[in-house]
Design an enzyme around this catalytic site. Sequence first.
Site, PDB file in Angstrom:
ATOM      1  N   SER C  33       0.829  -1.206   0.000  1.00  0.00           N
ATOM      2  CA  SER C  33       0.000   0.000   0.000  1.00  0.00           C
ATOM      3  C   SER C  33       0.866   1.260   0.000  1.00  0.00           C
ATOM      4  O   SER C  33       1.857   1.349   0.730  1.00  0.00           O
ATOM      5  CB  SER C  33      -0.900  -0.002   1.236  1.00  0.00           C
ATOM      6  N   ILE C  83       4.403  11.058   3.709  1.00  0.00           N
ATOM      7  CA  ILE C  83       3.314  11.497   2.848  1.00  0.00           C
ATOM      8  C   ILE C  83       2.160  11.992   3.720  1.00  0.00           C
ATOM      9  O   ILE C  83       1.470  12.949   3.376  1.00  0.00           O
ATOM     10  CB  ILE C  83       2.830  10.342   1.936  1.00  0.00           C
ATOM     11  N   GLY C  84       1.966  11.338   4.842  1.00  0.00           N
ATOM     12  CA  GLY C  84       0.888  11.765   5.726  1.00  0.00           C
ATOM     13  C   GLY C  84      -0.469  11.303   5.233  1.00  0.00           C
ATOM     14  O   GLY C  84      -1.479  11.966   5.425  1.00  0.00           O
ATOM     15  N   CYS C 141      -1.660   4.407  11.948  1.00  0.00           N
ATOM     16  CA  CYS C 141      -1.845   5.858  11.931  1.00  0.00           C
ATOM     17  C   CYS C 141      -2.343   6.354  13.272  1.00  0.00           C
ATOM     18  O   CYS C 141      -2.937   5.625  14.055  1.00  0.00           O
ATOM     19  CB  CYS C 141      -2.731   6.286  10.783  1.00  0.00           C
ATOM     20  N   LYS C 176      -2.704  -4.739   9.219  1.00  0.00           N
ATOM     21  CA  LYS C 176      -1.301  -4.430   8.977  1.00  0.00           C
ATOM     22  C   LYS C 176      -0.687  -3.815  10.223  1.00  0.00           C
ATOM     23  O   LYS C 176      -1.100  -2.746  10.678  1.00  0.00           O
ATOM     24  CB  LYS C 176      -1.195  -3.463   7.804  1.00  0.00           C
ATOM     25  N   THR C 204       6.090   0.707   8.200  1.00  0.00           N
ATOM     26  CA  THR C 204       7.410   1.359   8.309  1.00  0.00           C
ATOM     27  C   THR C 204       7.824   1.607   9.763  1.00  0.00           C
ATOM     28  O   THR C 204       6.989   1.737  10.649  1.00  0.00           O
ATOM     29  CB  THR C 204       7.394   2.708   7.582  1.00  0.00           C
TER      30      THR C 204
HETATM   31  C1  FMN Z   1       5.685   6.281  -0.053  1.00  0.00           C
HETATM   32  C2  FMN Z   1       5.059   5.244   0.821  1.00  0.00           C
HETATM   33  C3  FMN Z   1       3.706   5.339   1.167  1.00  0.00           C
HETATM   34  C4  FMN Z   1       3.111   4.385   1.982  1.00  0.00           C
HETATM   35  N1  FMN Z   1       1.770   4.467   2.270  1.00  0.00           N
HETATM   36  C5  FMN Z   1       1.170   3.488   3.002  1.00  0.00           C
HETATM   37  C6  FMN Z   1      -0.232   3.497   3.246  1.00  0.00           C
HETATM   38  O1  FMN Z   1      -0.968   4.362   2.767  1.00  0.00           O
HETATM   39  N2  FMN Z   1      -0.763   2.504   4.017  1.00  0.00           N
HETATM   40  C7  FMN Z   1       0.010   1.508   4.547  1.00  0.00           C
HETATM   41  O2  FMN Z   1      -0.511   0.630   5.229  1.00  0.00           O
HETATM   42  N3  FMN Z   1       1.334   1.464   4.311  1.00  0.00           N
HETATM   43  C8  FMN Z   1       1.941   2.426   3.554  1.00  0.00           C
HETATM   44  N4  FMN Z   1       3.304   2.362   3.313  1.00  0.00           N
HETATM   45  C9  FMN Z   1       4.085   1.245   3.878  1.00  0.00           C
HETATM   46  C10 FMN Z   1       4.304   0.141   2.844  1.00  0.00           C
HETATM   47  O3  FMN Z   1       3.085  -0.394   2.404  1.00  0.00           O
HETATM   48  C11 FMN Z   1       5.190  -0.968   3.424  1.00  0.00           C
HETATM   49  O4  FMN Z   1       4.549  -1.535   4.540  1.00  0.00           O
HETATM   50  C12 FMN Z   1       6.550  -0.466   3.854  1.00  0.00           C
HETATM   51  O5  FMN Z   1       7.012   0.519   2.955  1.00  0.00           O
HETATM   52  C13 FMN Z   1       7.592  -1.568   3.969  1.00  0.00           C
HETATM   53  O6  FMN Z   1       7.763  -2.229   2.740  1.00  0.00           O
HETATM   54  P1  FMN Z   1       8.935  -1.853   1.684  1.00  0.00           P
HETATM   55  O7  FMN Z   1      10.214  -1.872   2.440  1.00  0.00           O
HETATM   56  O8  FMN Z   1       8.833  -2.899   0.622  1.00  0.00           O
HETATM   57  O9  FMN Z   1       8.618  -0.495   1.176  1.00  0.00           O
HETATM   58  C14 FMN Z   1       3.890   3.320   2.488  1.00  0.00           C
HETATM   59  C15 FMN Z   1       5.247   3.228   2.150  1.00  0.00           C
HETATM   60  C16 FMN Z   1       5.842   4.162   1.321  1.00  0.00           C
HETATM   61  C17 FMN Z   1       7.298   4.021   0.984  1.00  0.00           C
END
Ligand code: FMN
Lengths: 258, 258, 315, 315
Positions: C33, C83-84, C141, C176, C204
């Site tokens: 996501s 991003i917020g 959040c 999540k 994250t």
């Molecule tokens: C730019 C960005 C926006 C994200 N927005 C969301 C979000 O809206 N909802 C959510 O559950 N996780 C969000 N995440 C977290 C990712 O879905 C993921 O859990 C996290 O980045 C770890 O995976 P990765 O290392 O493959 O990026 C976001 C991550 C990034 C980098």
Amino acid sequence: MNEYLLPVIEHKEIAPDIFSLYLKGNLKNYEPGQFVQVEVSESLEPFLRRPISICEIDKKGIRLVYRTKGRGTKLLANKLASRDQNNYGKTYLRIFGPLGHGFPIIGNKATLIGGGIGVPPLLGLAKKMWQQGMKITALLGFNTKENAILIDEFKNYAEVLIATLDGSLGHRGLVTELITDNATPVYACGPEALLRALERFNLTGYYSLERRMACGIGVCLGCNITVLTKDKKELRQRVCYDGPVFPLGFVKWGEAGD
Amino acid sequence: MNEYLLPVIEHKEIAPDIFSLYLKGNLKNYEPGQFVQVEVSESLEPFLRRPISICEIDKKGIRLVYRTKGRGTKLLANKLASRDQNNYGKTYLRIFGPLGHGFPIIGNKATLIGGGIGVPPLLGLAKKMWQQGMKITALLGFNTKENAILIDEFKNYAEVLIATLDGSLGHRGLVTELITDNATPVYACGPEALLRALERFNLTGYYSLERRMACGIGVCLGCNITVLTKDKKELRQRVCYDGPVFPLGFVKWGEAGD
Amino acid sequence: MTDRYFLLVLLSGVKQVIDLGGAKLRNRFMSASGCFGYGKEFAKVMDLNTLGAIVVKGLSLKPWPGNKGVRVAETPAGMLNAIGLENPGVDYFIDHYLPFLKAKDIPIVVNIVGHSLDEYIQVARRLEKTGVEALELNISCPNVKEGGIAFGTSPTKAFSVVKAVREQSTLPLWVKLSPNVTDIVEIACAVKDAGADALTLINTLTGMVIDITTGKPLLGNVTGGLSGPAIRPIAIRMVYQVATKVDLPIIGVGGISSLSDALEFFMAGASAVQVGAALFRDPLLLERLPKELEDYLKQRQLSIEEVIGLARRSV
Amino acid sequence: MTDRYFLLVLLSGVKQVIDLGGAKLRNRFMSASGCFGYGKEFAKVMDLNTLGAIVVKGLSLKPWPGNKGVRVAETPAGMLNAIGLENPGVDYFIDHYLPFLKAKDIPIVVNIVGHSLDEYIQVARRLEKTGVEALELNISCPNVKEGGIAFGTSPTKAFSVVKAVREQSTLPLWVKLSPNVTDIVEIACAVKDAGADALTLINTLTGMVIDITTGKPLLGNVTGGLSGPAIRPIAIRMVYQVATKVDLPIIGVGGISSLSDALEFFMAGASAVQVGAALFRDPLLLERLPKELEDYLKQRQLSIEEVIGLARRSV
Ligand SMILES: Cc1cc2nc3c(=O)[nH]c(=O)nc-3n(C[C@H](O)[C@H](O)[C@H](O)COP(=O)(O)O)c2cc1C
Ligand SMILES: Cc1cc2nc3c(=O)[nH]c(=O)nc-3n(C[C@H](O)[C@H](O)[C@H](O)COP(=O)(O)OP(=O)(O)OC[C@H]3O[C@@H](n4cnc5c(N)ncnc54)[C@H](O)[C@@H]3O)c2cc1C
Ligand SMILES: Cc1cc2nc3c(=O)[nH]c(=O)nc-3n(C[C@H](O)[C@H](O)[C@H](O)COP(=O)(O)OP(=O)(O)OC[C@H]3O[C@@H](n4cnc5c(N)ncnc54)[C@H](O)[C@@H]3O)c2cc1C
Ligand SMILES: Cc1cc2nc3c(=O)[nH]c(=O)nc-3n(C[C@H](O)[C@H](O)[C@H](O)COP(=O)(O)O)c2cc1C
Ligand code: FES
Ligand code: FES
């Protein structure tokens, strides 16, 4: 030991996935069996340096022979291979060393026993022994003829016997099958299976170990093993600092291997 | 847009810390003002690609002109500089693009206004306009003569006026001081201060923005800005996907800058 | 047998179906996501139908403007984002993006966010009977009503929000989890007890970068979420710990940038994986991975079931 | 003025003295515990006297054998270690290493570990009147008596161990916090209330790597501690958060591999820093950093006091 930034003057694939690398320069106080920590990438990933044995040091420079095993060595080989051979002096490699303790040289004869990528560090040892007038036999084992390396170079200093698993060169079988009764003292380097097999013979000598390392200089305790002293007491030793060379038969196997 | 792995055929320092890079190949559907995402390192650090505008595309290949600003571009420049110039075909660079929307070309005359490292993307624009038979004036601003780039190339397509801050070349002062009453439509690229300054003139046209980017393809929302529509409504726009070119005067400044 | 199964699947042209907490996936690779938008942009980059499912950017009840200032920053082998949770709101999604995605014929998983318990419920309700395959509750959040502490950092708060949504939604419910906790297993248990069908691990880690040229935090929001390969060892650890203790399917996410990375997650106990930040570096990654996994399994004559949880069984 | 101060220091040959929670340092750069052994090996690599202080590998009451199997693993921009606190015991240290270090004339900080509250106290007592400059309590290790949960992950347990040592030791007491917690500020406050003189932030994050060729966890201990540049954004965030809320000097550690990285920590609010894993990549790093900082400050006509906490003051 010291930090060196040295020009690459040669980089050749001498067998599939095995590269011979020459760096311009010299290392103070080098003993055969010692190694250097090689920075495989300027960037922070891969993060750690790679321990690579010193194959030999001659007028040309410092020679390392390495196998591309995982990500770090592959990145290094690709980087160096993409350079123009005639223009190597422009490419530099950062190394730290020499590290650890090399092979103690005793007596006037020796049997060097190497397996696969364990063969290179024995070349510098053979040369040094030969310079001291010793009589040297080198027993070198490889998987196949294709993987055999450095044989001609060893012939300059030693009587060389080869074993390959598939019999494509020399004796068909294990390098240990070439060991004779009067092989002592032996100097061995190669896969753990080879080193452990040596303990089943009635031999004395030294073997060089490999362990995953972080620092390479004795401070992180990442490479510790247990060694048995002559009076059977257990002693913790760092492969990078107290080794990588240990007296044959005194390593307690199986507790810190991969 | 597409992923390309292209041979580097030229890499030259054309001013201190500014490099001109040619990749062999072509990009489908390129419009001047678009950019590519450049992989600066095979390793995972630096992690992100770098957005670099397409300077021009010609028979030779795709040209990018970039400044070594931070770690990533410096690593890239060092890597390419250590290669032998006569042997570049061996080095490849991975790019993704073309990305974003370029400059819309309207009418039969135009004023191109570039500042510093904002000058390169206007070169491809000047060429395209010239090919369409337009009358072009290029106002190019630099800090000093030493930093001035691409002037001779612009002269092939446009009437060129230069401003340098120290007066070492052309007009002494800001490039905006070269703007005349009938400059409209303008096409601008350069530091934010330059773009904002343009809004104080009575001009219409387009400017190209820079924002920190992660994806470069419109999915992460890292580069979002607010744009005012003609009826003064606020609209969220992605610089990478909806831009980087926006109509002059419609960006709401100061909320997403560095 | 494995080979024959693949052959049958290939010959029949039938798409594989994988059950993940009641949701049906095409294969075990999904977008994470926030790293894939709502699919429209990526449709120009790759064939969306190669995905196991698309997980869209988090949606709230009303449009959300997100944070001001710099929103992304590079870090060693990773990145921060702040991003917020900017998004156009769930209704806009249903009207403007969902028809496009439904035309594509891939399972759609909707990540939902709320700034209060009530908001979560309302977003979930809006998505009933819209044809989406599952909900993914992002509980990382901040709960604005309760002083901005994330729902996901307290077992009782996590329980309450999951239970509330569970009662109001008939859709498969993935939750999540946030890694910014002392004990991820405790949270996972609470979420399971509240009725979750699957767990997505991990979101994250909270991090920060200072721009030393200005002396200020680089991100407008001061802190941001760390993702990318840098965090993979933490994600693998959490998947392993939770898989050992909690009997729910796990979707692994955090730092996947290659098939080897995905295999680590499978071996740690994940039944499926998501790819996030690595897409920014390698936009075609998700198109390659399903095929690479197939090849890997074929070569080794393995079934994916043998791979999932392997590291737990072999200790 | 800054320039003149440096000039005076240079001319006089007097070593700078920096007070850190009652301990006197030579400059603001130290080794991180576990990454510098007990100094003997590094004495062959660099001039130990360029250090602000040496922080030695964690010491327990009795010799401790550490973990079996593979103990270090590389990760993206970082590494995992599962040394398991192998050490020769505090008495051996006092007899065999301390004399060597004291001859060197650098401040010595001893990192101590315990598997029970009582062990911490006894190790601390042994170090009274031995000439060490400060104690650094590592509260990240498992409390074996209470089921292996780390002292550092619970505010009450952290409080009790710090208070106990505080009562039994006259040495300056630094406490090194674990980042594997939901709320680092809460732990920091508890530790402050218990009488700590300074806080060291952060220890390693718990992570794991699976060797996909064997399908097993690579580390003998299954999990290990993640360090290196990968974790720096998390460390910076924690230093910043704690510096904002807790009035104690902070020693920043986690992923420093250059002066820029150290400056981020200073700007976040750290008064001094430690360097760990990066020494394995760049063994001479700690010898260069103090000089590089001096040059940086001189060039910009800044005092270090202006730099410390800058990012907090500028938000
Ligand atoms: C730019 C960005 C926006 C994200 N927005 C969301 C979000 O809206 N909802 C959510 O559950 N996780 C969000 N995440 C977290 C990712 O879905 C993921 O859990 C996290 O980045 C770890 O995976 P990765 O290392 O493959 O990026 C976001 C991550 C990034 C980098
Ligand atoms: C003292 C010593 C001397 C050595 N001499 C040589 C030599 O002369 N020629 C040669 O080809 N190889 C030698 N090796 C082995 C060599 O260090 C590894 O093959 C190499 O580190 C693997 O790195 P990679 O990037 O290919 O693999 P990756 O999988 O990317 O490595 C990841 C991490 O694991 C470590 N690692 C992986 N495999 C090994 C291994 N077998 N031994 C130690 N660390 C490992 C790496 O150093 C790195 O930290 C030696 C090892 C030691 C300890
Ligand atoms: C659409 C677009 C077109 C561009 N075209 C050009 C061009 O043609 N030539 C050129 O020299 N530069 C161009 N830039 C700026 C260029 O992208 C940055 O200078 C570059 O990314 C800096 O990377 P670094 O490795 O030098 O710095 P680092 O400090 O290592 O970068 C760290 C991170 O911050 C980002 N970043 C840092 N500064 C900037 C910046 N000013 N703008 C955007 N991202 C930044 C990097 O992309 C990276 O993600 C363009 C930027 C954008 C957005
Ligand atoms: C090999 C190794 C051993 C460590 N041993 C200890 C220890 O004994 N006591 C301790 O408090 N921290 C120990 N640490 C943690 C470091 O001191 C430091 O907090 C952590 O590694 C983060 O810093 P870095 O990223 O600079 O390495 C160890 C770290 C490593 C890499
Ligand atoms: S590798 Fe660090 S002690 Fe041997
Ligand atoms: S950089 Fe990701 S949306 Fe623009």
